[in-house]
Write a protein that holds these residues in place. Sequence first.
Motif, PDB file in Angstrom:
ATOM      1  N   ALA A  56       0.853  -1.183   0.000  1.00 28.66           N
ATOM      2  CA  ALA A  56       0.000   0.000   0.000  1.00 28.66           C
ATOM      3  C   ALA A  56       0.890   1.234   0.000  1.00 28.66           C
ATOM      4  O   ALA A  56       1.914   1.272   0.675  1.00 28.66           O
ATOM      5  CB  ALA A  56      -0.903   0.009   1.229  1.00 28.66           C
ATOM      6  N   GLU A  57       0.472   2.229  -0.779  1.00 29.19           N
ATOM      7  CA  GLU A  57       1.228   3.473  -0.762  1.00 29.19           C
ATOM      8  C   GLU A  57       0.622   4.411   0.269  1.00 29.19           C
ATOM      9  O   GLU A  57      -0.598   4.430   0.474  1.00 29.19           O
ATOM     10  CB  GLU A  57       1.275   4.119  -2.141  1.00 29.19           C
ATOM     11  CG  GLU A  57      -0.053   4.623  -2.658  1.00 29.19           C
ATOM     12  CD  GLU A  57       0.070   5.303  -4.009  1.00 29.19           C
ATOM     13  OE1 GLU A  57       1.031   6.076  -4.225  1.00 29.19           O
ATOM     14  OE2 GLU A  57      -0.803   5.060  -4.856  1.00 29.19           O
ATOM     15  N   LEU A  58       1.494   5.167   0.919  1.00 32.68           N
ATOM     16  CA  LEU A  58       1.051   6.190   1.857  1.00 32.68           C
ATOM     17  C   LEU A  58       0.646   7.401   1.022  1.00 32.68           C
ATOM     18  O   LEU A  58       1.479   7.993   0.340  1.00 32.68           O
ATOM     19  CB  LEU A  58       2.185   6.546   2.821  1.00 32.68           C
ATOM     20  CG  LEU A  58       1.894   7.643   3.832  1.00 32.68           C
ATOM     21  CD1 LEU A  58       0.784   7.226   4.782  1.00 32.68           C
ATOM     22  CD2 LEU A  58       3.152   7.983   4.609  1.00 32.68           C
ATOM     23  N   LEU A  59      -0.635   7.731   1.025  1.00 36.33           N
ATOM     24  CA  LEU A  59      -1.133   8.835   0.203  1.00 36.33           C
ATOM     25  C   LEU A  59      -0.974  10.180   0.893  1.00 36.33           C
ATOM     26  O   LEU A  59      -0.595  11.168   0.282  1.00 36.33           O
ATOM     27  CB  LEU A  59      -2.606   8.630  -0.147  1.00 36.33           C
ATOM     28  CG  LEU A  59      -2.948   7.433  -1.017  1.00 36.33           C
ATOM     29  CD1 LEU A  59      -4.454   7.327  -1.186  1.00 36.33           C
ATOM     30  CD2 LEU A  59      -2.259   7.529  -2.366  1.00 36.33           C
ATOM     31  N   GLU A  60      -1.325  10.193   2.186  1.00 40.50           N
ATOM     32  CA  GLU A  60      -1.350  11.459   2.898  1.00 40.50           C
ATOM     33  C   GLU A  60      -1.324  11.186   4.395  1.00 40.50           C
ATOM     34  O   GLU A  60      -1.831  10.173   4.855  1.00 40.50           O
ATOM     35  CB  GLU A  60      -2.653  12.189   2.532  1.00 40.50           C
ATOM     36  CG  GLU A  60      -2.642  13.660   2.716  1.00 40.50           C
ATOM     37  CD  GLU A  60      -3.940  14.308   2.207  1.00 40.50           C
ATOM     38  OE1 GLU A  60      -4.178  15.448   2.600  1.00 40.50           O
ATOM     39  OE2 GLU A  60      -4.691  13.662   1.462  1.00 40.50           O
TER      40      GLU A  60
END
Length: 126
Positions: A56-60
Amino acid sequence: MSKKVLYTLEYPVRCSPGILYDFLRTPAGLQEWFADKVDERDGVFSFSWNGDDEKAELLETEQDKFVRFRWLHNAKDEYFEFSIDKSEVTNQTILIIKDFADKKEIKDQSQLWEYQVKDLFHRLGN
């Protein structure tokens, strides 16, 4: 394929927003309750459960307020988010989880989050 819908879960927590945030944002904190193993490299988190890996990418993120991730295999507009709020009436910390699921899977997904959050509460001494 049916469109997933956003749903929200709320849990009162007996700890400070700062302590809770560390459990939601850091690999070491997430590994305590969310997954068996968590690594992070360049804003991409690798979560492992029983040998199955998901990325999972850290979006914000905002310190002591919220953390938003997006599973790499999901649609660009789908995410899961941990946010921290304070009840104005009781001054209690509230953990808010937002996630996407097919309508027919929301109950099962909610039960999975419930199980995960119980583990988090155990780690926090709640």
